[in-house]
Design an enzyme around this catalytic site. Structure first.
Site, mmCIF file in Angstrom:
data_model
loop_
_atom_site.group_PDB
_atom_site.id
_atom_site.type_symbol
_atom_site.label_atom_id
_atom_site.label_comp_id
_atom_site.label_asym_id
_atom_site.label_seq_id
_atom_site.Cartn_x
_atom_site.Cartn_y
_atom_site.Cartn_z
ATOM 1 N N HIS A 1 1.080 4.609 4.465
ATOM 2 C CA HIS A 1 0.333 5.339 3.445
ATOM 3 C C HIS A 1 0.923 6.732 3.250
ATOM 4 C CE1 HIS A 1 -3.514 2.807 4.462
ATOM 5 N NE2 HIS A 1 -2.513 2.077 4.025
ATOM 6 N N SER B 1 0.804 -1.214 0.000
ATOM 7 C CA SER B 1 0.000 0.000 0.000
ATOM 8 C C SER B 1 0.840 1.268 0.000
ATOM 9 C CB SER B 1 -0.951 0.005 1.193
ATOM 10 O OG SER B 1 -0.234 -0.114 2.395
#
Length: 374
Positions: free
Chosen positions: A233, A181
């Site tokens: 992230h 991610s």
């Protein structure tokens, strides 16, 4: 961990960026011809296949029937999954992920295994995790590779994944971390900086920028839920954002118009291939990337926990509400060891079990304790 895969939702909306046309009296000079080369995407599909292949290899090594008492989908043999109470994502054990290269800060700092900052982005915690991330990668990556080619998009993906792992390791120094991610958010960040630095060649700028900012904000907001590594992230997004100014730069509109103008038409002259602000962003971003990664690695290898110097930074990864708590449940075990035999007793539920270890591995003992107390 799970919040990462949300990065790909509706990313195809960004295709609304049309190239601006020349509307100065004469026919558009590049109305029927491609101004930029369209690449045939192969690297992103290769990344997807590689991630799936690595997951299958991890499940083969995991061998749940041999190493655990009960498994999910036992008909799959050694590819069956760990019990749901241990891994609800349908995947391997934590110890197997560590063995295969998961991000374990203790090993990075104490055993100098910095390669885990890269290897962890190719590992996934379970079937749901890998499927969600790979769908997101296809949605985001295919279009970007078509526009900019495999080399530049591959660099943004891998370096952003490293940046996400680095920021995560500076804030979360217990447990392990896996997943792509951070790299996916890097592609999102690259899309945003590409739109900014190539501002002159796009029409519908405001609509495109608003759409992209909404997608980014929603996905970062998901990371504020518990059990989601939003530091990865954020680190991946910031890395990709600055990398986009370096790798995804396009020539300015006047230069494109001049080069694409057919015989018989006169396009306004362009003094340089790029705008001055593009060069400034390129230099500043490159400096920020080099300094940021250097300082981050130095701090990590010295065992710095950034939370000790930032009292509010933990809210970047989880915001407590009346519906959930951000505090991780701590588990404690009493242990006794004789040779390679380790006896663990969970202090919260009284369960006890005997394990055979090939070496005194503190990280693995902690994971066994967590499994015993679950």
């Amino acid at each position: 961990m799970m919040g990462r895969e949300g990065a790909g939702n509706d990313i195809v909306e960004i295709k609304v960026h049309p190239r601006r046309e020349n509307n100065v009296g004469s026919p558009p000079p590049y109305q029927n011809k491609a101004v930029f080369k369209k690449w045939v995407p192969w690297l992103v599909p290769l990344f997807v296949v590689s991630n799936i292949a690595v997951f299958i290899a991890v499940m083969y090594v995991n061998d749940c029937p041999t190493n655990s008492g009960s498994c999910v989908a036992p008909s799959l043999g050694r590819f069956s999954f760990q019990p749901l109470k241990e891994n609800p994502l349908l995947g391997p054990s934590s110890s197997t992920l560590v063995k295969m290269g998961a991000l374990d800060v203790a090993r990075v700092v104490n055993k100098h295994q910095s390669w885990r900052l890269i290897s962890c982005i190719w590992l996934h915690a379970g079937v749901f995790h890998v499927v969600a991330n790979m769908l997101s990668l296809l949605l985001i990556g295919i279009r970007l590779e078509q526009e900019f080619g495999f080399f530049r998009i591959g660099l943004v993906y891998v370096i952003s994944g490293f940046g996400g792992s680095l920021l995560s390791a500076l804030f979360i120094q217990t447990g392990i971390s896996v997943g792509a991610s951070g790299a996916l958010f890097g592609l999102l960040g690259g899309m945003l900086s590409e739109l900014i630095t190539n501002w002159t060649i796009y029409a519908n700028k405001s609509a495109a920028l608003t759409t992209l900012l909404c997608i980014i904000a929603i996905n970062l907001a998901v990371g504020l839920l518990p059990h989601v590594d939003n530091y990865a992230h954020i680190g991946g997004f910031l890395s990709g954002f600055f990398l986009g100014f370096v790798f995804l730069i396009r020539p300015q509109f006047k230069w494109i118009n001049q080069k694409a103008c057919p015989p018989g038409y006169i396009a306004p002259p362009a003094k340089s291939k790029h705008k001055a602000y593009q060069y400034v962003l390129w230099v500043v971003s490159l400096i920020v990337i080099i300094i940021g990664f250097t300082l981050g690695m130095v701090a990590l290898l010295r065992g710095v926990n950034v939370n000790d110097h930032c009292s509010w930074c933990h809210y970047l990864s989880c915001v407590p509400t009346s519906l959930w708590s951000c505090n991780s449940r701590q588990v404690y075990c009493q242990s006794s060891q004789l040779g390679n035999q380790l006896n663990l007793t969970c202090l919260s539920n009284g369960k006890s079990n005997l394990y055979y270890l090939s070496a005194d591995d503190l990280s693995k003992v902690q994971q066994l304790c967590a499994q015993l107390c679950s």
